[in-house]
Design a protein around this motif. Structure first.
Motif, short mmCIF file in Angstrom:
data_model
loop_
_atom_site.label_atom_id
_atom_site.label_comp_id
_atom_site.label_asym_id
_atom_site.label_seq_id
_atom_site.Cartn_x
_atom_site.Cartn_y
_atom_site.Cartn_z
N HIS A 42 -13.86 -11.53 5.45
CA HIS A 42 -14.51 -12.16 6.59
C HIS A 42 -14.81 -13.63 6.39
O HIS A 42 -14.76 -14.40 7.34
CB HIS A 42 -15.76 -11.37 7.00
CG HIS A 42 -17.03 -11.81 6.36
ND1 HIS A 42 -17.45 -11.39 5.13
CD2 HIS A 42 -17.98 -12.67 6.81
CE1 HIS A 42 -18.61 -11.95 4.85
NE2 HIS A 42 -18.97 -12.73 5.84
N GLN A 43 -15.06 -14.05 5.15
CA GLN A 43 -15.38 -15.46 4.97
C GLN A 43 -14.18 -16.36 5.22
O GLN A 43 -14.28 -17.41 5.85
CB GLN A 43 -15.95 -15.71 3.57
CG GLN A 43 -17.45 -15.68 3.63
CD GLN A 43 -18.09 -15.55 2.29
OE1 GLN A 43 -17.47 -15.10 1.32
NE2 GLN A 43 -19.33 -15.92 2.21
N VAL A 90 -11.74 -7.12 10.59
CA VAL A 90 -11.98 -7.90 9.38
C VAL A 90 -13.04 -7.21 8.54
O VAL A 90 -14.09 -6.84 9.04
CB VAL A 90 -12.45 -9.32 9.79
CG1 VAL A 90 -13.03 -10.05 8.62
CG2 VAL A 90 -11.30 -10.11 10.36
N GLY A 91 -12.78 -7.03 7.27
CA GLY A 91 -13.75 -6.37 6.40
C GLY A 91 -14.61 -7.39 5.68
O GLY A 91 -14.41 -8.59 5.80
N ALA A 92 -15.52 -6.90 4.87
CA ALA A 92 -16.45 -7.79 4.18
C ALA A 92 -15.71 -8.76 3.24
O ALA A 92 -16.13 -9.88 3.06
CB ALA A 92 -17.47 -6.97 3.40
N PHE A 122 -11.60 -15.57 7.07
CA PHE A 122 -11.29 -15.49 8.49
C PHE A 122 -12.22 -16.38 9.28
O PHE A 122 -11.80 -17.10 10.19
CB PHE A 122 -11.43 -14.04 8.96
CG PHE A 122 -11.10 -13.85 10.40
CD1 PHE A 122 -12.08 -13.91 11.37
CD2 PHE A 122 -9.78 -13.63 10.79
CE1 PHE A 122 -11.77 -13.75 12.70
CE2 PHE A 122 -9.46 -13.46 12.12
CZ PHE A 122 -10.45 -13.52 13.08
N GLN A 123 -13.50 -16.37 8.92
CA GLN A 123 -14.45 -17.13 9.73
C GLN A 123 -14.23 -18.63 9.56
O GLN A 123 -14.41 -19.39 10.51
CB GLN A 123 -15.86 -16.67 9.42
CG GLN A 123 -16.80 -17.60 8.77
CD GLN A 123 -18.03 -16.85 8.27
OE1 GLN A 123 -18.20 -15.65 8.52
NE2 GLN A 123 -18.88 -17.53 7.57
N ARG A 159 -16.48 -2.61 9.39
CA ARG A 159 -15.64 -3.77 9.59
C ARG A 159 -16.05 -4.46 10.88
O ARG A 159 -16.69 -3.86 11.73
CB ARG A 159 -14.18 -3.32 9.67
CG ARG A 159 -13.70 -2.66 8.39
CD ARG A 159 -12.31 -2.15 8.53
NE ARG A 159 -11.34 -3.21 8.69
CZ ARG A 159 -10.80 -3.89 7.68
NH1 ARG A 159 -11.15 -3.62 6.45
NH2 ARG A 159 -9.91 -4.83 7.91
N CYS A 160 -15.64 -5.72 10.98
CA CYS A 160 -15.95 -6.46 12.19
C CYS A 160 -14.70 -6.46 13.05
O CYS A 160 -13.64 -6.90 12.62
CB CYS A 160 -16.34 -7.89 11.81
SG CYS A 160 -16.81 -8.86 13.22
#
Lengths: 103, 117
Positions: free
Chosen positions: B75-76, B70-72, B78-79, B54-55
């Motif tokens: 993440h999109q 944030v996981g894979a 969230f970003q 995770r990030c």
């Protein structure tokens, strides 16, 4: 602290750093509204790369870099989709061109 | 260190930026982490299970620190929200001025004079 002057060099070296050691590489961003300054730092606890700016155009470039890092960190260091989309459109297009021949 | 869900984290981050307009800085750090201890990770490796990475995102204004993971999958989304927040708040950066270097110098000079008085 090494301040890199070229944005592209900063991006290339930081991605290289991350790929070499994804466990300990981190990316920091500091923003001061009162001074209008933005500083980016990428380090793996051995080597440190920094980039500072006060230009609005660099904020946009930083957003792209954020996307690259998010993808690399969440998906894994082998995810070359983000970098391919951001930097090398030619490699992605090569596979697509092959498909277009169906008629 | 407060660990939040991605959405409350974004709200807190927005208020952090708003609070720091007159003075202070906002730091945001991104790091990849599996959020598991080394023992657990080694166990997973020997079992042959893929470790889910995770990030980890941390933000601080010097006084308070908030963080989220944030996981894979998320993440999109969230970003995208994160990019919107940044764009909305990083308004103090200078626009590029290729021509009129003299004007820029004059403008900076007069601005400094105004701030000084």
């Amino acid at each position: 602290m090494v301040y890199i002057t070229s944005w592209d060099e900063f991006v290339d070296r930081s991605v290289q750093l991350f790929r070499a050691d994804p466990e300990s590489t981190r990316y920091s961003m500091k923003y001061r509204h009162c001074d209008g300054k933005l500083v980016l730092k990428v380090t793996d606890n051995r080597e440190c790369l920094k980039f500072k700016t006060d230009q609005a155009q660099d904020a946009k470039k930083m957003e792209k870099l954020n996307n690259i890092f998010f993808t690399l960190m969440a998906r894994g260091p082998d995810a070359d989709v983000a970098e391919a989309a951001g930097k090398d459109p030619t490699e992605a297009q090569a596979t697509k061109k092959g498909r277009g021949r169906k008629q | 260190m407060v660990l939040l869900q991605p959405d409350p984290f974004l709200n807190e981050l927005t208020s952090m930026y708003e609070r720091s307009t007159e003075q202070g800085s906002v730091w945001v750090t991104l790091k990849r982490s599996s959020l598991k201890s080394k023992v657990q990770r080694n166990k997973l490796k020997t079992a042959g299970d893929p470790i889910e990475y995770r990030c980890l995102i941390r933000a601080t204004d010097g006084k308070k620190t908030i963080s989220t993971s944030v996981g894979a999958k998320d993440h999109q989304r969230f970003q995208a929200s994160y990019a919107t927040i940044l764009k909305a708040h990083m308004t103090a950066l200078k626009k590029r001025e290729r021509k009129d270097k003299k004007k820029a110098a004059e403008g900076a000079g007069s601005k400094k004079a105004r701030q000084g008085s």
